[in-house]
Design a protein around this motif. Sequence first.
Motif, PDB file in Angstrom:
ATOM      1  N   LYS B  55       5.051  -1.169   5.075  1.00 16.24           N
ATOM      2  CA  LYS B  55       5.876  -0.627   3.983  1.00 16.24           C
ATOM      3  C   LYS B  55       7.359  -0.861   4.249  1.00 16.24           C
ATOM      4  O   LYS B  55       8.126  -1.117   3.320  1.00 16.24           O
ATOM      5  N   ALA B  58       8.035  -4.377   3.447  1.00 18.29           N
ATOM      6  CA  ALA B  58       8.018  -4.601   1.997  1.00 18.29           C
ATOM      7  C   ALA B  58       9.205  -3.948   1.291  1.00 18.29           C
ATOM      8  O   ALA B  58       9.376  -4.115   0.086  1.00 18.29           O
ATOM      9  N   ILE B  60       9.727  -0.712   0.986  1.00 14.18           N
ATOM     10  CA  ILE B  60       9.342   0.521   0.297  1.00 14.18           C
ATOM     11  C   ILE B  60       9.798   1.744   1.090  1.00 14.18           C
ATOM     12  O   ILE B  60      10.151   2.764   0.515  1.00 14.18           O
ATOM     13  N   SER B  83      11.504  -8.726  -4.203  1.00 10.39           N
ATOM     14  CA  SER B  83      10.168  -8.706  -4.804  1.00 10.39           C
ATOM     15  C   SER B  83       9.630 -10.115  -5.064  1.00 10.39           C
ATOM     16  O   SER B  83       8.427 -10.309  -5.139  1.00 10.39           O
ATOM     17  N   TYR B  88       3.257  -7.478  -1.885  1.00 14.69           N
ATOM     18  CA  TYR B  88       2.697  -6.385  -1.087  1.00 14.69           C
ATOM     19  C   TYR B  88       1.450  -5.811  -1.752  1.00 14.69           C
ATOM     20  O   TYR B  88       1.456  -5.500  -2.947  1.00 14.69           O
ATOM     21  N   PRO B  90      -0.933  -2.625  -1.315  1.00  8.64           N
ATOM     22  CA  PRO B  90      -1.072  -1.377  -0.552  1.00  8.64           C
ATOM     23  C   PRO B  90      -2.525  -1.085  -0.196  1.00  8.64           C
ATOM     24  O   PRO B  90      -3.448  -1.642  -0.788  1.00  8.64           O
ATOM     25  N   ASN B  92      -5.859   0.922  -0.290  1.00  7.11           N
ATOM     26  CA  ASN B  92      -6.533   1.705  -1.349  1.00  7.11           C
ATOM     27  C   ASN B  92      -5.737   1.716  -2.650  1.00  7.11           C
ATOM     28  O   ASN B  92      -5.555   2.775  -3.259  1.00  7.11           O
TER      29      ASN B  92
END
Lengths: 345, 258
Positions: B55, B58, B60, B83, B88, B90, B92
Amino acid sequence: MTIQAASAVHVRTSHVRVLNLGLASLLLIAALGSVMVGAAPLSIHDVWEGVWRHSGVSGIIFWDIRFPRLILSVAIGGFLGLSGAALQGLLQNPLAEAAVFGAPQTAAVGAVAVLYLGVSDALSFWLPLAAIGGALLSSVALYGLVGRQAGSTRFILAGLALGSLSGALVALIISLSPNPFAMTEILFWLMGSIEDRSMRHVLLALPFVVVASLVLLRLGGGYRALTLGDDTAASLGVDVGRLRLSTIVAVSVGCGACVAVSGTIGFIGLMAPHLVRPFVANDPKRALLSSGLTGALMLTCADLLVRLIPSTSEIRIGVVTALLGAPFFLYVMLSDRSLYRSEGP
Amino acid sequence: MTHEAIVSRPLLRLNDVRVALGRREIVADVTADFRAGEFVVILGPNGAGKSTLLKAIAGILGFRGKIEMLGRPMADLNAAERSRLIGYLPQNGGIHWPIPVHDIVTLGRMPHGDADAAIVEQAMTSCDIRHLASQPATELSGGERTRVLLARLLAVRASIIIADEPVSSLDPAHEIAVMRLLRQEADRGRLVIAVLHDIGLAHRFASRLLALKQGRIVADASPKDILQGGLLDELFGLKFDVASTGRGQQSLVARHEF
């Protein structure tokens, strides 16, 4: 792209255009009905004459009574539908509407306080200003409470708390009201109405509603990305914190302006997006404009209905939207179970 | 700059990267260089900080330290540039509205501001979901949904692909298909970084394995070298045996006893 897939997308885009055109056409018909129907019915000829003449009976009825009422029903209904679609997109939740953030409730506190103090007759602009102030205060409080980076759940919980607090404050003001007349005035106002509104009300609410609507319509791409959750949306370049802030401020301002002139009108924000969603392939971005048009159509029709139902005094429009809205909403919910089977993490 | 210099320059560089959630430091002092064409799999027990590290890469999650992409600090990249550079997926990943699969995959073109039909179609073909194009995405099985989300990731056409447990809900055939696909993307010159729990798959498809424990890199080696010295045993607290598949390939088998 296969021809089938390409044509499917094309068909969907053209479907949405046809839907919006159809809704706009129905709205035009309802608008015509709205300026014709009332205690003093006007023919199409009378309406036409009234539009071009500001004097005379038809001119006065059109410009002083029916036209402000029509503009308000379109603007308020449109904003309630649009804000419902925006909040449902933001929270990825089909049950979201402005009341989730406590905006109408806090706007109502401001307005009810003015009614309680009894200054609304002498200084009629105080009531709308107090309502807009109340709604703005709620967005500031919401952001102050949860912060920019907080997730949707914290926003909903904080919004619910603010809404409950506002409801309690309204109840407190009602119970402390000095005389039964003030109490009746407050209760009737809370039921929602656009009866006896003037162009002054329109000019007070419309700029806020228009600006807030334009802001929400520009955020559609972000809501669409949020379909895949906050993290994926952020990885696609969406500033999720800013999207939340813009949405909440726009909804609060627009909602405050609506509540200011009409009182609280329920269910349109919840229902309009549900009605259009099957026609826009459940796309949160495409649902925005269509929900706005549907909301405008619904409130204009509800306003027509309250004038057509025979009664000693006009039935409150908020009562009609809730009476028709609640059963209809249950019907939609029970007949389309797929919407409530979202696959969250 | 010469061709060699461009090729040898790290696509992604992490320098003393630290990520804290609240007061707890989840990722501590991670330093590593990654080059185009690598398929890096991050291994480690639950809570090792693998997803948190992804994350941060990425963009985030906030971090301390330095992350550079193509020599540019991440802080210098705006959201749109980042972006386009990083795709990316994630862990689930959910889909919250019954939107048609085709529209979900098209979201991958959002960073580019287009809806390039050819790229979307190619991504759907790669993930074997063309026949699902008009299906509502919430009515798919877990495996189909994973492939839809993967197609959305591929549609970004990013230089760096980050996937957090991309095969967690797939059957063995689709597991291998997805791993091949990620390998293919690396072979095309992209940098692929994935978190996996299946050590056998990681060992078979990755070009480099990174072992993370308590937020720190404890091993950074080729799949062949990571079998040596009981590193995996120490990482997971399990005994692993190397078994030969009979086709010149090796597989890892975890023993039941600790």
